[in-house]
Scaffold this active site. Structure first.
Site, PDB file in Angstrom:
ATOM      1  N   LYS A  33       7.935  94.732  35.683  1.00 50.41           N
ATOM      2  CA  LYS A  33       6.983  95.541  34.921  1.00 50.41           C
ATOM      3  C   LYS A  33       6.543  94.865  33.622  1.00 50.41           C
ATOM      4  O   LYS A  33       5.386  95.010  33.206  1.00 50.41           O
ATOM      5  CB  LYS A  33       7.561  96.921  34.626  1.00 50.41           C
ATOM      6  CG  LYS A  33       8.738  96.960  33.677  1.00 50.41           C
ATOM      7  CD  LYS A  33       9.209  98.390  33.460  1.00 50.41           C
ATOM      8  CE  LYS A  33      10.420  98.444  32.541  1.00 50.41           C
ATOM      9  NZ  LYS A  33      10.115  97.995  31.181  1.00 50.41           N
ATOM     10  N   THR A  34       7.440  94.114  32.988  1.00 49.97           N
ATOM     11  CA  THR A  34       7.052  93.422  31.750  1.00 49.97           C
ATOM     12  C   THR A  34       5.986  92.378  32.049  1.00 49.97           C
ATOM     13  O   THR A  34       5.027  92.210  31.278  1.00 49.97           O
ATOM     14  CB  THR A  34       8.279  92.760  31.093  1.00 49.97           C
ATOM     15  OG1 THR A  34       9.285  93.742  30.862  1.00 49.97           O
ATOM     16  CG2 THR A  34       7.899  92.116  29.774  1.00 49.97           C
ATOM     17  N   GLU A 218       7.966 102.167  29.631  1.00 52.55           N
ATOM     18  CA  GLU A 218       9.049 103.156  29.730  1.00 52.55           C
ATOM     19  C   GLU A 218       8.523 104.577  29.509  1.00 52.55           C
ATOM     20  O   GLU A 218       9.104 105.371  28.760  1.00 52.55           O
ATOM     21  CB  GLU A 218      10.163 102.839  28.708  1.00 52.55           C
ATOM     22  CG  GLU A 218      10.765 101.450  28.826  1.00 52.55           C
ATOM     23  CD  GLU A 218      11.673 101.277  30.042  1.00 52.55           C
ATOM     24  OE1 GLU A 218      11.771 102.218  30.851  1.00 52.55           O
ATOM     25  OE2 GLU A 218      12.264 100.197  30.185  1.00 52.55           O
ATOM     26  N   ARG A 629      21.703  97.927  38.581  1.00 52.17           N
ATOM     27  CA  ARG A 629      22.039  96.864  37.611  1.00 52.17           C
ATOM     28  C   ARG A 629      22.575  95.627  38.330  1.00 52.17           C
ATOM     29  O   ARG A 629      22.645  94.543  37.740  1.00 52.17           O
ATOM     30  CB  ARG A 629      23.119  97.334  36.618  1.00 52.17           C
ATOM     31  CG  ARG A 629      22.779  98.532  35.736  1.00 52.17           C
ATOM     32  CD  ARG A 629      21.457  98.413  35.047  1.00 52.17           C
ATOM     33  NE  ARG A 629      20.414  99.048  35.815  1.00 52.17           N
ATOM     34  CZ  ARG A 629      19.114  98.828  35.648  1.00 52.17           C
ATOM     35  NH1 ARG A 629      18.703  97.952  34.754  1.00 52.17           N
ATOM     36  NH2 ARG A 629      18.214  99.456  36.389  1.00 52.17           N
TER      37      ARG A 629
END
Length: 762
Positions: A33-34, A218, A629
């Site tokens: 997403k970044t 976010e 994670r």
């Protein structure tokens, strides 16, 4: 332009090159997403749709903002200094600095961080003679910030009782004092900006005209006021590019509203909803587990993560007999990974509650493995534990000045700096410890100090000849530490940690060979060389020359153990060390290998959230975050028994296991004990007729009916028509009067009459 876009997958490319309309990008964990956000900005600039100064991009951390600016500098030959890219608070600060007069602020207004804000409130209460025990400063701070996050000034807060009316009045007083001193807190930055833009039409239209494209990261973590602020900045013309993942919304306790995503889709008439489902982090079995779990949430926009990295290793599941065995197994598995070449930094141990870290830390410490507690403190370094240890140190040695100073006025008992100065002067004059100098302090200060000494001596008397765990429990109560933290909004975690200290004491005496009934210390009267002096209030205290015992008592040994665990084996900055953290702290991070511990009903999902569907869904999202994670290896563990509050608790395995695909799970549980979890087959049925199986004969099912109370035992799995599956925690009485405390997981603890309740063994 092709160089800008050539590394994007089809979904990323579609998102980056969307037309100038509001869009919602559902960006799954590890989906890049970044990259999409920064490339979208670069593409808009490169295609001439906006200038660098026309960008407004909101991130949730300063780190993310800096990373975005760094990436943009690498993509385009532009000066990023003038770009409006930052957090909500950072951008609001920038706007208020530029328009401080319109906002009613001095040009040099100062910002209070949370510590400064708490000190400010304490000073405010003291100046206005407000009882800080009735109105604790932290509670008032949470009240004020909570109201501001909803966009409410004091006059707009509903005051429904006398206590609430007083809190509202203090909020108003706080605002007036902040205005006089020219300071603002974090929540004020956003609220003041929202109010400024709401009432100042020319200013609002100026920024709406400037920022035709607004990008926000976010988005699932926005609260109500942040969403209102966004709508105000966007007006009717701006294209809002909102990126978020409703499956990772885990901050409801901070005010985050996952419903903002659905509201945005409706209110901004979103025609473009793009799902980024290609995951670049985790292997297939990990993603399959996460996907299957989160599908059980009803209120979600829906997506399904996929990967080209292959299935990888199955998710390993370990059922331990106790939390101690669980911690030891995790430690041994981590050692195996390290021996096989894994970096310690790439191994994370996650837990739902901070209190779980104690037994894990102990196992790592015993194995000599360096570790670091991320986003928190090691168990014996936490403030509440240090306070409790200080009280225990005074029980063991009243002349420990450091321990004395730490708790003489904690919890607050009216002993201020001047009283301490008078005591220190007396200690220097008579060359004695602070404790021994108390009789030499006169007046009100002497009375307050004597009351503290009386508390310590009373605790010493009450606990003499008691076992260490009982002593610790009594000290926690008599010191008023437990009652003090009950008044704090976020005191539950601290209380849980304090109760874990009792468990730590229980484990310590077991491991070190002290008998469970061995007294922690012999009590004041048995100290051989101790001479007692009495002050004006008649409180007996030890003088400075009292000899310490030559044989270390369980209390002394435990305190030494606590000091060693707090100081030794601490990973230094930059050192390769295992990472320990709560699941909340792990959000945004990733590791090659991840252990998730304590997957039991009441712990994960947490008992505070398991009674309402919304709470269970938040817990499920939290579990989803924990699973995603992991890059290569994922381990899940749960324990049949866990030491909590100094007592053994019998557990049901987490309901989340029933929501995961069996094909992706590999059960590693050692078949050495009977399973106390329904749905889990006991391998004793397949064991030879000796060893564990010989013990198991006593657990064979003689009957499925509850008429024979002799068949029931603590730790046994049972089924009830109304409450489902449960585990017997305690049995009271016998024969026809027998009753059982049964943990039914999501239905909680029930007390049932064994002669009446229709229970079945499972």
């Amino acid at each position: 332009m092709q160089n800008l876009l050539h590394n994007l997958n089809p979904e990323q490319l579609a998102a980056v090159t969307l037309p100038a309309q509001s869009a919602l990008i559902l960006a799954g964990a590890g989906s890049g997403k970044t990259r999409v956000l920064t490339t979208r900005i670069a593409w808009l600039i490169q295609t001439g749709q906006i200038s660098p100064n026309g960008v407004l991009a909101v991130t949730f951390t300063n780190k993310s903002a800096k990373e975005m600016l760094t990436r943009l500098s690498a993509m385009l030959p532009i000066n990023t200094r003038g770009m409006w890219i930052g957090t909500f608070h950072g951008l609001c600060n920038r706007l208020l600095r530029a328009h401080h007069r319109d906002a009613g602020l001095p040009q040099t207004f100062q910002i209070l961080d949370s510590g400064d804000q708490l000190s400010f409130i304490k000073r405010l209460l003291k100046a206005n003679n407000i009882d800080d025990e009735k109105y604790p400063p932290k509670n008032l701070m949470y009240f004020i910030n909570g109201a501001k996050d909803q966009g409410l000034r004091a006059a707009q807060v509903d005051a429904y009782d006398d206590y609430n009316r007083k809190m509202v009045a203090l909020y108003d007083l706080y605002d007036l004092q902040c205005q006089r001193e020219g300071v603002v807190d974090f929540a004020e930055l956003l609220l003041r900006t929202y109010e400024l833009l709401s009432r100042n039409q020319p200013l609002r239209e100026h920024y709406q005209s400037r920022f035709k494209h607004i990008l926000i990261d976010e988005f699932q973590d926005t609260n109500d006021l942040q969403y209102k602020w966004l709508k105000l900045m966007a007006g009717t013309q701006a294209a809002v590019f909102a990126v978020g993942d409703d499956d990772q919304s885990i901050y409801a306790f901070r005010g985050a509203n996952v419903g903002n995503m659905s509201a945005f889709e409706t209110e901004f008439r979103v025609q473009n909803l793009i799902k980024l489902e290609q995951n670049y982090r985790s292997h297939g079995h990990i993603l399959d587990t996460a996907n299957a779990l989160i599908e059980h949430n009803s209120r979600r926009l829906g997506k399904n993560l996929r990967t080209d990295a292959g299935h990888g290793e199955q998710v390993r599941v370990f059922e331990a007999s106790s939390d101690i065995q669980e911690a030891q197994w995790i430690t041994e598995e981590a050692q195996n990974l390290i021996r096989d070449g894994s970096s310690r930094n790439e191994i994370a141990i996650l837990y739902r509650s901070n209190a779980q870290s104690r037994v894990i830390e102990h196992a790592l410490f015993s194995a000599g493995i360096p570790y670091r507690v991320y986003g928190g403190q090691r168990f014996f370094e936490r403030a509440e534990i240090k306070h409790a240890i200080a009280y225990l140190q005074l029980m063991d040695n009243p002349h420990n000045d450091s321990a004395f100073l730490r708790v003489v006025n904690f919890p607050a008992r009216g002993i201020g700096a001047r009283s301490i100065e008078a005591l220190q002067d007396a200690a220097r004059q008579y060359n004695v410890s602070l404790y021994a100098a108390v009789p030499y302090v006169a007046g009100k200060a002497g009375s307050s100090l004597s009351a503290f000494v009386k508390l310590i001596e009373g605790a010493r008397f009450e606990t003499q000849n008691l076992p260490l765990p009982e002593m610790v429990q009594i000290v926690l109560e008599l010191s008023t530490l437990l009652s003090h933290y009950q008044t704090e909004k976020e005191g539950a975690d601290r209380i849980e940690n304090l109760e874990q200290l009792v468990s730590a004491a229980t484990l310590f005496i077991s491991e070190e060979g002290f008998g469970h009934d061995a007294p922690a210390f012999a009590g004041p009267s048995s100290a051989p060389a101790a001479s007692l002096i009495a002050n004006a209030q008649g409180v007996e205290i030890f003088d400075a020359d009292a000899a310490l015992p030559t044989v270390m008592s369980p209390l002394s040994a435990f305190l030494s153990h606590a000091s060693l665990e707090a100081g030794d084996n601490q990973a230094q900055a930059g050192q390769d060390a295992l990472q320990l953290m709560t699941v909340h702290a792990a959000k945004g991070l990733e590791f090659d290998s991840v252990f998730i511990g304590g997957l039991e009903e009441g712990l994960f999902p947490h008992e505070n959230s398991s009674q309402e569907e919304a709470g269970v869904e938040e817990e499920r999202r939290l579990m989803y975050v924990a699973i995603t994670r992991a890059r290569k290896r994922l381990y899940m563990t749960f324990s049949q028994t866990r030491m909590l509050h100094g007592q053994t608790r019998y557990n049901l395995r987490s309901r989340f296991f029933d929501e995961m695909p069996e094909a992706s799970l590999k059960w590693l549980s050692p078949r050495v004990q009977a399973s106390w979890f329904g749905r889990t087959k006991s391998a004793w049925d397949e064991a030879p007729e000796h060893g564990a199986n010989a013990i198991a004969q006593s657990f064979n099912k003689p009957s499925n009916k509850s008429s024979n109370q002799s068949i029931w035992r603590v730790g046994q799995n049972v089924a009830h028509a109304k409450f489902g599956e449960g585990v017997i925690v305690n049995i009271e009485g016998s024969g026809t009067n027998a009753r059982a405390h049964i943990n039914f997981g999501k239905f909680g603890m029930k007390l049932l009459d064994l002669g009446i309740a229709k229970l079945e063994r499972i």
